[in-house]
Scaffold this active site. Structure first.
Site, short mmCIF file in Angstrom:
data_model
loop_
_atom_site.label_atom_id
_atom_site.label_comp_id
_atom_site.label_asym_id
_atom_site.label_seq_id
_atom_site.Cartn_x
_atom_site.Cartn_y
_atom_site.Cartn_z
N ASN A 124 0.82 -1.23 0.00
CA ASN A 124 0.00 0.00 0.00
C ASN A 124 0.85 1.27 0.00
O ASN A 124 0.32 2.36 0.18
CB ASN A 124 -0.93 0.00 1.22
CG ASN A 124 -1.73 -1.29 1.31
OD1 ASN A 124 -1.45 -2.14 2.16
ND2 ASN A 124 -2.68 -1.46 0.40
N ILE B 40 1.08 6.86 0.33
CA ILE B 40 0.41 5.85 1.14
C ILE B 40 -1.03 5.69 0.67
O ILE B 40 -1.73 6.70 0.48
CB ILE B 40 0.42 6.25 2.63
CG1 ILE B 40 1.86 6.51 3.10
CG2 ILE B 40 -0.24 5.18 3.50
CD1 ILE B 40 1.95 7.32 4.37
N CYS B 41 -1.46 4.46 0.51
CA CYS B 41 -2.86 4.22 0.17
C CYS B 41 -3.61 3.94 1.46
O CYS B 41 -3.54 2.84 2.00
CB CYS B 41 -2.98 3.04 -0.79
SG CYS B 41 -4.68 2.67 -1.21
N LEU B 42 -4.29 4.96 1.95
CA LEU B 42 -5.01 4.82 3.21
C LEU B 42 -6.27 5.66 3.09
O LEU B 42 -6.19 6.86 2.78
CB LEU B 42 -4.11 5.31 4.36
CG LEU B 42 -4.60 5.05 5.79
CD1 LEU B 42 -4.75 3.53 6.04
CD2 LEU B 42 -3.61 5.63 6.79
#
Lengths: 157, 428
Positions: free
Chosen positions: A87, A94-96
């Site tokens: 991620n 950041i993939c959040l």
């Protein structure tokens, strides 16, 4: 420079006074909206670091920036230390969800950093940002974790 | 609940500081601004925010920031319970605290210990004895607690005081200096103990005090006696004849000196007058000479009368004219020569007395020149010019060296002796 909103002052004070375990955030002296963040890799994760050498864990540097719109908009966070994680991409992005559409002004710097720390414990290859890493994770998790450990040793020691 | 800000003389005490039960802050904190809730609004699940904060958030996303339940402006509700809770919140008076640099707000040991409800705090703080005010006499004193103000006024260095001697107004810290200078202060003469105000002392000392030492008034005449003023009369009485003698010799000397001075002065003035006279005479003696060159005499003489150009002497215009064969039967065979004044220019009543000569210059032998002297006053009564009708025989003039290259030289020298004005009564 605009005067700093009380909320940011309050958050900063608490971050410095009562830091969350494994997380430190220090505001830049020249720009109090810019933070140097250090997150320690969680125990029992590939980002833990070399336990046998009694090191507390991998040390990951991040930068965090509060926009003028904060807290109505999410802070901008990015890994500065190279990390092998499905991620997190090469550029440290950041993939959040809470950093994007799931942001809420009731969230804080602390909650964001805790979420990132949790993401290190629980990579989610089904919602990838780094496709090749996610692929690696899904096809051969053991090998992927081995690479992640290797990267941690190389870059986050 | 609009009064969360109160301005103090130098700073604002934040509400979080004044709340007595600090534990309660967490419960009454807005999840967005992290401050004590201002105008509380809640979602259906009871999550509380400041009205301004939640309205701003709803512009971005229509859900509760805490529980993400669907939310919009219409769905927001008040919470009377929280409102009342906030109103009745126990707080310290803001004068319970003081601000310390780099530490922040700390308890002021000298401050107010009153605990009031938040809604009554402003009212209390307005009348609080521990609040601060500026000293009414001077900003220099800074801010002072109201409670201590009366005591301060009694010893304020800027409090007004009046000089008891001259009634002028001063501040307390000026008065000591002033008392040293005040000339209305009552004093006693150090010699005679007479009471007086300070500004009269000099006069008293110089003219009145019987005990001040003075010089004998005849000191200019040579009496060197000194004594207290009160002994003046007896000294004068005792020394009458002595003073008279001193005066006599003093004034004799004075008069002699004055005479000397006066004669020196006179001599000086005489000299000056003489000098002026001399310079005046020198000026007036400087007679004007005119030389008239008559060319082509043989041609001009045929006209019988020859006249010179006009020339200016003493501010007036003159000219010479002569008749080559006399100006009448009587003077036939002679040259008649005259000096003329251009009377057109001369003001009425003005007359000029002249000494002048008219000369026929002999160009062969200067000593044979013919010179005629005149003294007369212009203007001439009954005529314009004055001269000699038989000045020289025409035959002599034409043959004896007077004319050379057909040119005759006539000269005149004019000296103005006197200029007069005679004022006559005007006809009208």
């Amino acid at each position: 420079m605009n005067s700093l909103p009380k909320r940011i002052i309050k958050e900063t004070e608490r971050l410095v006074k009562e830091p969350a375990p494994g997380i430190s955030a220090t505001p830049n002296e020249e720009n109090l909206r810019y933070f140097n963040v250090v997150i320690t890799g969680p125990v029992d994760s590939p980002f833990q670091g070399n336990v046998s050498h009694h090191k507390s864990g991998g040390v990951f540097n991040l930068e965090l920036f509060l926009t003028d719109d904060y807290p109505m908009s999410a802070p901008k966070v990015r890994f500065l230390t190279k990390i092998y994680h499905p991620n997190i991409d090469k550029l440290g992005r950041i993939c959040l969800d809470i950093l994007k559409d799931k942001w809420s002004p009731a969230l804080q710097i602390r909650t964001v950093l805790l979420s990132i720390q949790a993401l290190l414990s629980a990579p989610n290859p089904d919602d990838p940002l780094a496709n090749d890493v996610a692929e690696h994770w899904k096809s051969n998790e053991k090998d992927a974790i081995q690479t992640a450990k290797e990267w941690t040793r190389l870059y986050a020691a | 609940m609009d009064r969360f800000q109160y301005t103090e003389l130098e700073n604002t005490v934040p509400i979080e500081v004044v709340i007595v039960d600090q534990e309660i802050i967490k419960e009454l904190q807005c999840g967005i601004c992290l401050q004590i809730i201002n105008k509380p609004r809640q979602c259906k699940n009871g999550h509380l925010f400041c009205m301004d904060c939640i309205l701003q958030s709803l512009k971005k996303i229509q859900e509760c920031p805490e529980c993400r339940c669907s939310l919009n402006v219409e769905k927001l509700s008040r919470s009377l319970f929280v409102e009342r809770h906030l109103r009745t919140l126990s707080v310290f008076c803001k004068y319970h605290f003081k601000y310390q640099k780099s530490v922040g707000w700390i308890v002021d040991e000298q401050g107010c210990n009153e605990i009031i409800s938040l809604e009554n705090s402003a009212k209390h703080e307005n009348i609080c004895e521990h609040s601060f005010e500026y000293c009414k006499f001077s900003k220099e004193c800074g801010v002072i607690r109201r409670r201590l103000m009366d005591a301060h006024y009694e010893e304020c260095p800027y409090r007004p005081v009046q000089c008891q001697h001259c009634n002028a107004d001063f501040t307390h810290n000026e008065i000591t200096n002033h008392l040293n200078e005040c000339d209305m202060i009552k004093i006693e003469c150090d010699r005679c103990n007479a009471p007086m105000i300070k500004k009269e002392f000099e006069k008293h000392k110089l003219n009145l005090c019987p005990n001040y030492h003075i010089q004998c008034p005849f000191f200019e005449s040579g009496c060197n006696a000194t004594f207290d003023r009160k002994d003046l009369e007896s000294h004068i009485e005792k020394s009458l004849s002595h003073h008279l003698l001193l005066m006599k010799s003093h004034y004799t000397d004075t008069i002699t000196n004055l005479k000397k001075e006066f004669s020196l002065l006179l001599k000086d003035k005489d000299d000056k007058i003489k000098q002026l006279e001399k310079s005046m005479n020198e000026k007036s003696d400087s007679s004007k000479k005119v030389e008239w060159c008559v060319k082509n005499y043989s041609i001009l003489k045929k006209k019988g009368y020859i006249q010179s150009e006009k020339f200016t002497i003493g501010g007036f215009q003159w000219f010479i004219g002569f008749y080559t064969d006399g100006d009448s039967n009587d003077s036939k065979g002679y040259i008649s020569i005259y000096l003329f004044l251009d009377t057109n220019q001369i003001p009425k009543g003005k007359s000029l007395t002249l000494e002048y000569y008219l000369k026929f210059f002999n160009q062969r032998d200067q000593t044979l020149s013919v010179k005629k002297d005149f003294r007369t006053t212009f203007p001439i009564k009954g005529g314009q010019g004055w001269g000699d009708r038989k000045a020289i025989r025409a035959s002599v003039l034409e043959s004896n060296g007077f004319i050379k290259d057909d040119t005759l030289l006539v000269m005149t020298s004019i000296l103005i002796k006197k200029t007069c004005w005679s004022i006559e009564e005007s006809d009208s």
